[in-house]
Design a protein around this motif. Structure first.
Motif, PDB file in Angstrom:
ATOM      1  N   GLN A   1      92.143  20.505  32.951  1.00 30.59           N
ATOM      2  CA  GLN A   1      92.584  19.389  33.796  1.00 30.59           C
ATOM      3  C   GLN A   1      91.436  18.903  34.662  1.00 30.59           C
ATOM      4  OE1 GLN A   1      96.283  20.163  35.819  1.00 30.59           O
ATOM      5  NE2 GLN A   1      95.713  18.840  37.527  1.00 30.59           N
ATOM      6  N   GLY A   2      90.583  19.831  35.088  1.00 36.21           N
ATOM      7  CA  GLY A   2      89.447  19.477  35.930  1.00 36.21           C
ATOM      8  C   GLY A   2      88.662  20.709  36.307  1.00 36.21           C
ATOM      9  N   MET A   3      87.578  20.480  37.036  1.00 37.99           N
ATOM     10  CA  MET A   3      86.720  21.566  37.509  1.00 37.99           C
ATOM     11  C   MET A   3      86.720  21.499  39.035  1.00 37.99           C
ATOM     12  SD  MET A   3      85.636  22.864  34.655  1.00 37.99           S
ATOM     13  CE  MET A   3      84.229  23.859  35.081  1.00 37.99           C
ATOM     14  N   GLY A   4      87.304  22.522  39.661  1.00 40.46           N
ATOM     15  CA  GLY A   4      87.381  22.548  41.118  1.00 40.46           C
ATOM     16  C   GLY A   4      86.152  23.195  41.727  1.00 40.46           C
ATOM     17  N   LYS A   5      85.566  22.540  42.725  1.00 41.37           N
ATOM     18  CA  LYS A   5      84.409  23.099  43.435  1.00 41.37           C
ATOM     19  C   LYS A   5      84.915  23.956  44.595  1.00 41.37           C
ATOM     20  CE  LYS A   5      82.487  18.910  43.595  1.00 41.37           C
ATOM     21  NZ  LYS A   5      81.614  17.829  44.052  1.00 41.37           N
ATOM     22  N   VAL A   6      84.580  25.264  44.512  1.00 38.88           N
ATOM     23  CA  VAL A   6      85.018  26.203  45.537  1.00 38.88           C
ATOM     24  C   VAL A   6      83.823  27.060  45.921  1.00 38.88           C
ATOM     25  CG1 VAL A   6      86.566  28.118  46.070  1.00 38.88           C
ATOM     26  CG2 VAL A   6      87.349  26.274  44.574  1.00 38.88           C
ATOM     27  N   ALA A   7      83.416  26.976  47.166  1.00 41.12           N
ATOM     28  CA  ALA A   7      82.310  27.790  47.698  1.00 41.12           C
ATOM     29  C   ALA A   7      81.070  27.708  46.806  1.00 41.12           C
ATOM     30  CB  ALA A   7      82.745  29.236  47.890  1.00 41.12           C
ATOM     31  N   GLY A   8      80.731  26.511  46.373  1.00 38.81           N
ATOM     32  CA  GLY A   8      79.516  26.311  45.583  1.00 38.81           C
ATOM     33  C   GLY A   8      79.630  26.676  44.117  1.00 38.81           C
TER      34      GLY A   8
ATOM     35  N   VAL B   1      95.525  32.241  46.032  1.00 43.18           N
ATOM     36  CA  VAL B   1      95.932  30.843  46.035  1.00 43.18           C
ATOM     37  C   VAL B   1      94.894  30.081  46.845  1.00 43.18           C
ATOM     38  CG1 VAL B   1      97.686  29.191  46.778  1.00 43.18           C
ATOM     39  CG2 VAL B   1      98.380  31.382  45.786  1.00 43.18           C
ATOM     40  N   LEU B   2      94.329  29.046  46.228  1.00 43.65           N
ATOM     41  CA  LEU B   2      93.303  28.236  46.887  1.00 43.65           C
ATOM     42  C   LEU B   2      93.795  26.815  47.088  1.00 43.65           C
ATOM     43  CD1 LEU B   2      90.079  29.165  44.853  1.00 43.65           C
ATOM     44  CD2 LEU B   2      90.727  29.972  47.128  1.00 43.65           C
ATOM     45  N   GLU B   3      93.318  26.202  48.150  1.00 44.08           N
ATOM     46  CA  GLU B   3      93.557  24.783  48.354  1.00 44.08           C
ATOM     47  C   GLU B   3      92.261  24.063  48.013  1.00 44.08           C
ATOM     48  OE1 GLU B   3      95.421  23.588  51.978  1.00 44.08           O
ATOM     49  OE2 GLU B   3      96.815  25.282  51.922  1.00 44.08           O
ATOM     50  N   ILE B   4      92.345  23.155  47.044  1.00 39.74           N
ATOM     51  CA  ILE B   4      91.168  22.399  46.620  1.00 39.74           C
ATOM     52  C   ILE B   4      91.460  20.919  46.833  1.00 39.74           C
ATOM     53  CG2 ILE B   4      89.554  21.919  44.735  1.00 39.74           C
ATOM     54  CD1 ILE B   4      90.512  24.534  43.410  1.00 39.74           C
ATOM     55  N   PRO B   5      90.716  20.253  47.720  1.00 41.27           N
ATOM     56  CA  PRO B   5      90.934  18.820  47.933  1.00 41.27           C
ATOM     57  C   PRO B   5      90.674  18.060  46.635  1.00 41.27           C
ATOM     58  CG  PRO B   5      89.412  19.723  49.567  1.00 41.27           C
ATOM     59  CD  PRO B   5      89.630  20.778  48.546  1.00 41.27           C
ATOM     60  N   GLU B   6      91.437  17.003  46.431  1.00 41.45           N
ATOM     61  CA  GLU B   6      91.276  16.180  45.230  1.00 41.45           C
ATOM     62  C   GLU B   6      89.840  15.707  45.064  1.00 41.45           C
ATOM     63  OE1 GLU B   6      93.088  11.985  43.837  1.00 41.45           O
ATOM     64  OE2 GLU B   6      94.574  13.510  44.373  1.00 41.45           O
ATOM     65  N   GLY B   7      89.146  15.442  46.163  1.00 40.57           N
ATOM     66  CA  GLY B   7      87.750  14.997  46.116  1.00 40.57           C
ATOM     67  C   GLY B   7      86.792  16.058  45.607  1.00 40.57           C
ATOM     68  N   ASP B   8      87.222  17.333  45.594  1.00 39.72           N
ATOM     69  CA  ASP B   8      86.389  18.423  45.093  1.00 39.72           C
ATOM     70  C   ASP B   8      86.733  18.820  43.663  1.00 39.72           C
ATOM     71  OD1 ASP B   8      84.969  18.553  47.434  1.00 39.72           O
ATOM     72  OD2 ASP B   8      86.058  20.276  48.235  1.00 39.72           O
TER      73      ASP B   8
END
Length: 187
Positions: free
Chosen positions: A148-155, A124-131
Motif C-alpha cells: 500500500q505504501g512505505m511508511g517513514k519511521v525514525a529514518g 502500534v505506530l502512528e504514521i502521518p499520511e505525509g510520511d
C-alpha cells in the motif's frame, strides 16, 4: 519496541481504533507493525481484530501451500495464511514469539476473518499520511501490488501492506469455503 501480550491480546490502540480512518494529510494513521525474518511490515489497525498466540492449526488437504490450515476461534473456523510463504519465501520456524494476527478482509460474501502467521508483533505506530510514500516500482522482495505504501519511521521504511491484495479474492474465496466448514462435535 514493546511486545504485545500474545495470549489473546487486543492492543489498547486496536481497541481504541474503532473510529473512521483519518482523511487529511495532517492526521495520523495507526498501523500494527510485525516482523517476518529481518523485515518489518505494517497493517492498518482498522483491519486488525485481535492477536493470538500460535496454537493448534489443523491442516486442510488440497489447499494452496500458503494456507497453513484452520483454527477454532471461539467456535468459528478461521483460515490461517503463512505470510512468508505467500510472499514466496520459506516457511518460518515457529518460536515462542510467533503469533497469528486475525484480520478482516472483504470478500464477495462480505467480511471474512482470516489469520496471518507472523514471526513477532512489534507495536502500534502512528504514521502521518505525509510520511507515507507510494510503493516502489522495483527492489521489493514481495509483489508490488501487495504494498500500500512505505511508511517513514525514525529514518527507516516500514512496508505497509494492503491486506485485501495480499489476501486477494481467490484466496479469500478459498478461505471463505474453509470458514464455512462445520466444526466437529465435541467428544
Amino acid at each position: 519496541m514493546q511486545e504485545t501480550d500474545k495470549k489473546t491480546a487486543t492492543p489498547s490502540a486496536v481497541a481504541k481504533a474503532g473510529g473512521e480512518p483519518a482523511q487529511s494529510a495532517g492526521e495520523q494513521h495507526q498501523y500494527l507493525t510485525f516482523t517476518l525474518g529481518d523485515d518489518m511490515f505494517a497493517l492498518g489497525i482498522l483491519a486488525i481484530r485481535e492477536i493470538i498466540e500460535y496454537g493448534q492449526v489443523t491442516e486442510v488437504p488440497m489447499t494452496p501451500p500458503f494456507i497453513r490450515g484452520v483454527i477454532n476461534l471461539r467456535g468459528a473456523v478461521v483460515p490461517v495464511v503463512d505470510l512468508a510463504v505467500r510472499f514466496g519465501r520459506q516457511s518460518r520456524e515457529i518460536t515462542r514469539r510467533t503469533c497469528i494476527v486475525i484480520v478482516e478482509v472483504l470478500s464477495a460474501k462480505g467480511r471474512q476473518e482470516m489469520g496471518v502467521v507472523v514471526d513477532a508483533v512489534s507495536e502500534v505506530l502512528e504514521i502521518p499520511e505525509g510520511d507515507i510514500e507510494p510503493a516502489p516500482e522495483f527492489g521489493s522482495r514481495i509483489r508490488i501490488d501487495f504494498i500500500q505504501g512505505m511508511g517513514k519511521v525514525a529514518g527507516k521504511f516500514v512496508v505497509i501492506l494492503d491486506v485485501n491484495r495480499v489476501l486477494s479474492a481467490e484466496e479469500v474465496s478459498i478461505a471463505a469455503s474453509l470458514g464455512a466448514m462445520e466444526l466437529p462435535a465435541a467428544a
